[in-house]
Write a protein that holds these residues in place. Structure first.
Motif, mmCIF file in Angstrom:
data_model
loop_
_atom_site.group_PDB
_atom_site.id
_atom_site.type_symbol
_atom_site.label_atom_id
_atom_site.label_comp_id
_atom_site.label_asym_id
_atom_site.label_seq_id
_atom_site.Cartn_x
_atom_site.Cartn_y
_atom_site.Cartn_z
ATOM 1 N N ASN A 61 0.818 -1.241 0.023
ATOM 2 C CA ASN A 61 -0.044 0.112 0.071
ATOM 3 C C ASN A 61 0.895 1.276 -0.008
ATOM 4 O O ASN A 61 0.826 2.255 0.895
ATOM 5 C CB ASN A 61 -0.800 0.001 1.208
ATOM 6 N N THR A 62 1.709 1.451 -1.050
ATOM 7 C CA THR A 62 2.681 2.506 -0.989
ATOM 8 C C THR A 62 2.080 3.918 -1.041
ATOM 9 O O THR A 62 2.466 4.749 -0.438
ATOM 10 C CB THR A 62 3.808 2.184 -2.354
ATOM 11 N N GLU A 63 0.704 3.897 -1.628
ATOM 12 C CA GLU A 63 0.147 5.303 -1.481
ATOM 13 C C GLU A 63 -0.532 5.552 -0.266
ATOM 14 O O GLU A 63 -1.054 6.741 -0.172
ATOM 15 C CB GLU A 63 -0.668 5.296 -2.786
ATOM 16 N N ASN A 64 -0.945 4.610 0.469
ATOM 17 C CA ASN A 64 -1.652 5.095 1.722
ATOM 18 C C ASN A 64 -0.760 5.434 2.819
ATOM 19 O O ASN A 64 0.283 4.868 3.319
ATOM 20 C CB ASN A 64 -2.159 3.246 2.285
ATOM 21 N N GLN A 65 -1.112 6.766 3.305
ATOM 22 C CA GLN A 65 -0.525 7.287 4.638
ATOM 23 C C GLN A 65 -0.149 6.507 5.673
ATOM 24 O O GLN A 65 0.667 6.525 6.484
ATOM 25 C CB GLN A 65 -1.064 8.575 4.717
ATOM 26 N N GLN A 66 -0.892 5.466 5.930
ATOM 27 C CA GLN A 66 -0.957 4.668 7.002
ATOM 28 C C GLN A 66 0.434 3.879 7.022
ATOM 29 O O GLN A 66 1.194 3.386 7.849
ATOM 30 C CB GLN A 66 -2.141 3.500 7.222
ATOM 31 N N ASP A 100 8.787 13.328 3.784
ATOM 32 C CA ASP A 100 7.850 14.278 4.081
ATOM 33 C C ASP A 100 6.929 13.924 5.285
ATOM 34 O O ASP A 100 6.262 15.016 5.951
ATOM 35 C CB ASP A 100 7.278 15.271 3.202
ATOM 36 N N TYR A 101 7.102 12.518 5.672
ATOM 37 C CA TYR A 101 6.098 12.293 6.964
ATOM 38 C C TYR A 101 6.669 12.708 8.276
ATOM 39 O O TYR A 101 7.847 12.739 8.420
ATOM 40 C CB TYR A 101 6.144 10.471 6.929
ATOM 41 N N GLU A 102 5.690 13.263 8.764
ATOM 42 C CA GLU A 102 6.245 14.029 10.119
ATOM 43 C C GLU A 102 7.107 13.056 11.071
ATOM 44 O O GLU A 102 7.890 13.976 11.720
ATOM 45 C CB GLU A 102 4.871 14.397 10.865
#
Length: 168
Positions: A61-66, A100-102
């Motif tokens: 799930n590369t596009e899923n922010q999870q 860019d993930y926090e």
């Protein structure tokens, strides 16, 4: 009939893919419950399965922010079981796939911290801290990285003397 066959194949593939994700999410929930529900230490076998499930979800799930959150959780669990190769691989993956993930910048800092405190590898720690400063020059851990670089390799006694001299 010929036009219908490709549509059926696509629909079937989508159903299989979505069921796989649901099964993986269920697996993660089950493993998290097993891993975090007791007050005793986490079972290393369960921990490894959980890390692998987190990473598998991110791969599928590369596009899923999870996925970014699951990779961060995988790093957290992995680093508590002294598997540096896996932990550093997860951190590198976070940097590459979710810069860019926090929480990615915290992961970059943790890499240096692990090298410094667990493995006393001054060169790798310095490289990780410098990587943090390159990626996040104004990040929330930038001052800590600079201080760590300055103090790498100093013994506790040398650190005490250094801080005492700064107070004078």
């Amino acid at each position: 009939m010929k036009k219908l066959t490709p549509l059926l194949i696509i629909a079937l593939a989508m159903m299989i893919f979505s069921c796989g994700n649901e099964n993986l999410s269920d697996k993660i929930a089950k493993l998290e419950k097993q891993a975090f529900s007791t007050e005793s230490a986490m079972n290393p076998e369960i921990a490894e399965q959980l890390v692998d499930a987190y990473c598998d979800f991110a791969t599928q799930n590369t596009e899923n922010q999870q996925s970014a959150e699951y990779l961060f959780k995988a790093m957290d669990v992995s680093m508590n079981f002294d598997n540096p190769t896996k932990t550093f691989g997860i951190i590198d993956r976070l940097i590459a796939e979710y810069p860019d993930y926090e929480k990615t910048q915290m992961a970059v800092f943790v890499k240096g911290f692990i090298y410094e405190t667990r493995y006393n590898d001054v060169e790798q720690a310095k490289a990780a801290y410098e990587k943090y400063l390159e990626l996040y020059p104004d990040g929330e851990m930038a001052a800590d990285c600079r201080a760590s670089i300055e103090n790498l390799g100093l013994t506790p006694e040398e650190l005490v003397k250094k801080f005492e001299a700064m107070e004078e």
